[in-house]
Design an enzyme around this catalytic site. Sequence first.
Site, PDB file in Angstrom:
ATOM      1  N   TYR A 169     -35.749  34.793 -35.114  1.00  0.00           N
ATOM      2  CA  TYR A 169     -36.380  35.077 -36.411  1.00  0.00           C
ATOM      3  C   TYR A 169     -37.701  34.330 -36.522  1.00  0.00           C
ATOM      4  O   TYR A 169     -38.737  34.915 -36.870  1.00  0.00           O
ATOM      5  CB  TYR A 169     -35.442  34.665 -37.540  1.00  0.00           C
ATOM      6  CG  TYR A 169     -36.040  34.828 -38.922  1.00  0.00           C
ATOM      7  CD1 TYR A 169     -36.200  36.087 -39.476  1.00  0.00           C
ATOM      8  CD2 TYR A 169     -36.436  33.718 -39.666  1.00  0.00           C
ATOM      9  CE1 TYR A 169     -36.742  36.248 -40.752  1.00  0.00           C
ATOM     10  CE2 TYR A 169     -36.978  33.861 -40.933  1.00  0.00           C
ATOM     11  CZ  TYR A 169     -37.128  35.130 -41.472  1.00  0.00           C
ATOM     12  OH  TYR A 169     -37.672  35.276 -42.732  1.00  0.00           O
ATOM     13  N   SER A 213     -43.104  34.352 -43.326  1.00  0.00           N
ATOM     14  CA  SER A 213     -42.136  33.361 -43.800  1.00  0.00           C
ATOM     15  C   SER A 213     -42.684  31.966 -43.527  1.00  0.00           C
ATOM     16  O   SER A 213     -43.527  31.787 -42.644  1.00  0.00           O
ATOM     17  CB  SER A 213     -40.808  33.544 -43.068  1.00  0.00           C
ATOM     18  OG  SER A 213     -39.903  32.487 -43.344  1.00  0.00           O
TER      19      SER A 213
END
Length: 267
Positions: free
Chosen positions: A156, A143
């Site tokens: 995350y 990401s």
Amino acid sequence: MSEIKNKVIWITGASSGIGEALAYQIAEKGGKLILSARRENELQRVKDNCKGINPDEIKILPLDLNQPDTLPILAQEAISLFGTVDILINNGGVTQRSLAVETSSEVERIIMEVNFFAAITLSKSVLTVMKKQQSGHLVIISSVAGKVATKMRSSYAASKHALQGYFDSLRAEVWQDNIKVTLICPGYVKTSISLNAFTAEGAKYNQMDKNQELGISVDVCAQKILQAIEKDQEEIYIARKEMIAVYLKRFFPGILSKIVKNIKVGN
């Protein structure tokens, strides 16, 4: 250039979002598919919707990335379905929408287990057959958050940063066996990931982030991922305005820090 056609491609998180879009596009390119996620009925739906491929060349292998003891066994089962795995796409993952100080340690551990440790376990499990055949490709859906961290996403972001470091290191260890490693860094993609995000105590967030709603389509994202695989690229970004943050982080980290501090929580 790698070929998708006739390759055995195992996708985790294949029941929705990016994984589902990848399955459809790989099927059209003639790849053999192993589809994995927790929901067997949704995997069957994805299989039924794949076009241009013999149904016998699509296998369903349900798994739960948060059940680490089961993953090595399931990886061997995946290999046995076609006799090999040529490309593993570590796509399954979870996120959060919670302040670090309020997030339970259980939620933090689940995020790391699903996003980081599961990808390691599955990758190491297929490396044996890849080394034996002297070819293979590990694809990791990281990401932009693996480069730039923002509020409400501490664990995350940590899991994605960890993926970047681990697989950059692994790449340097396996290239002589003709094994490729590609890190994919999407920004905002229009999926249900924010709806399914964890709150501080592990409940579902059940809200669609505005930036997620306006994100890149899963079809475009999947197309760019497959292009990266076919070109043997080591790392790519699939993002729009989020790329500004990546450049600021590299060249003007102080400016980025001020921006991040003032970002509206939830977006």
